[in-house]
Write a protein that holds these residues in place. Structure first.
Motif, PDB file in Angstrom:
ATOM      1  N   THR A   2       0.839  -1.188   0.000  1.00 52.39           N
ATOM      2  CA  THR A   2       0.000   0.000   0.000  1.00 52.39           C
ATOM      3  C   THR A   2       0.871   1.233   0.000  1.00 52.39           C
ATOM      4  O   THR A   2       1.977   1.215   0.532  1.00 52.39           O
ATOM      5  N   ARG A   4      -0.559   4.197   0.984  1.00 51.73           N
ATOM      6  CA  ARG A   4      -1.273   5.135   1.839  1.00 51.73           C
ATOM      7  C   ARG A   4      -0.326   5.715   2.881  1.00 51.73           C
ATOM      8  O   ARG A   4       0.621   5.073   3.312  1.00 51.73           O
ATOM      9  N   GLU A  34      -1.623   6.275 -13.934  1.00 51.82           N
ATOM     10  CA  GLU A  34      -2.332   7.166 -13.020  1.00 51.82           C
ATOM     11  C   GLU A  34      -2.801   6.312 -11.861  1.00 51.82           C
ATOM     12  O   GLU A  34      -3.194   5.163 -12.046  1.00 51.82           O
ATOM     13  N   THR A  35      -2.741   6.872 -10.641  1.00 51.45           N
ATOM     14  CA  THR A  35      -3.040   6.103  -9.441  1.00 51.45           C
ATOM     15  C   THR A  35      -4.137   6.765  -8.612  1.00 51.45           C
ATOM     16  O   THR A  35      -4.541   7.895  -8.882  1.00 51.45           O
ATOM     17  N   SER A  36      -4.561   6.052  -7.589  1.00 57.77           N
ATOM     18  CA  SER A  36      -5.531   6.599  -6.638  1.00 57.77           C
ATOM     19  C   SER A  36      -4.831   7.147  -5.398  1.00 57.77           C
ATOM     20  O   SER A  36      -5.479   7.518  -4.428  1.00 57.77           O
ATOM     21  N   VAL A  37      -3.503   7.244  -5.426  1.00 61.72           N
ATOM     22  CA  VAL A  37      -2.710   7.713  -4.290  1.00 61.72           C
ATOM     23  C   VAL A  37      -2.528   9.229  -4.382  1.00 61.72           C
ATOM     24  O   VAL A  37      -2.031   9.737  -5.386  1.00 61.72           O
ATOM     25  N   ALA A  38      -2.924   9.942  -3.335  1.00 59.04           N
ATOM     26  CA  ALA A  38      -2.814  11.404  -3.325  1.00 59.04           C
ATOM     27  C   ALA A  38      -1.353  11.837  -3.206  1.00 59.04           C
ATOM     28  O   ALA A  38      -0.561  11.213  -2.503  1.00 59.04           O
ATOM     29  N   ASN A  45      -3.446  13.296  -7.782  1.00 55.78           N
ATOM     30  CA  ASN A  45      -2.916  11.980  -7.430  1.00 55.78           C
ATOM     31  C   ASN A  45      -1.599  11.726  -8.132  1.00 55.78           C
ATOM     32  O   ASN A  45      -1.287  12.357  -9.144  1.00 55.78           O
ATOM     33  N   SER A  47       0.918  10.418 -10.583  1.00 58.27           N
ATOM     34  CA  SER A  47       0.838   9.952 -11.972  1.00 58.27           C
ATOM     35  C   SER A  47       2.165  10.276 -12.641  1.00 58.27           C
ATOM     36  O   SER A  47       2.845  11.219 -12.271  1.00 58.27           O
ATOM     37  N   GLU A  81      -3.397  -0.052  -6.718  1.00 59.87           N
ATOM     38  CA  GLU A  81      -3.781   1.362  -6.653  1.00 59.87           C
ATOM     39  C   GLU A  81      -3.641   2.085  -7.995  1.00 59.87           C
ATOM     40  O   GLU A  81      -3.795   3.304  -8.050  1.00 59.87           O
ATOM     41  N   VAL A  83      -5.020   3.276 -11.519  1.00 63.25           N
ATOM     42  CA  VAL A  83      -6.339   3.575 -12.079  1.00 63.25           C
ATOM     43  C   VAL A  83      -6.329   3.362 -13.583  1.00 63.25           C
ATOM     44  O   VAL A  83      -7.290   2.839 -14.147  1.00 63.25           O
ATOM     45  N   SER A  84      -5.236   3.776 -14.250  1.00 60.89           N
ATOM     46  CA  SER A  84      -5.136   3.579 -15.696  1.00 60.89           C
ATOM     47  C   SER A  84      -3.662   3.526 -16.094  1.00 60.89           C
ATOM     48  O   SER A  84      -2.784   3.947 -15.352  1.00 60.89           O
TER      49      SER A  84
END
Length: 90
Positions: A2, A4, A34-38, A45, A47, A81, A83-84
């Motif tokens: 992870t 996070r 591209e990720t979901s991680v801020a 996020n 990227s 994590e 996204v694309s």
């Protein structure tokens, strides 16, 4: 794995990375992810270009080392994590 934020993130404003994998393979093609991680600064996020793929054998988990222009160093982000992704010319 992870990416996070953790309590032991270190210096303020830094992204806590996913655990470093046991095995690493450099990527020959530029893969944009591209990720979901801020990002640590909170502006969108993580990227950028994935420059390596890593994996841990016992856990059967994988992560990408991503070079994001908004972050000082490349960071490991778990595959779960993402996204694309796409192959792009630099």
């Amino acid at each position: 794995m992870t990416s996070r934020a953790r309590d032991d993130a270190g210096r303020a404003g830094e992204l806590a990375e996913a655990p470093r994998p046991d095995n690493v393979l450099a990527l020959a093609l530029p893969v944009w992810v591209e990720t979901s991680v801020a990002r640590p600064a909170g502006e969108g996020n993580v990227s950028g270009y994935a420059i390596a793929l890593g994996w841990n054998t016992p856990q059967k988990s994988s992560a990408y080392l991503i070079s994001d222009d908004a972050i000082a160093r490349p960071v490991w982000v778990a595959e779960s994590e993402l996204v694309s992704n796409s192959v792009r010319r630099r």
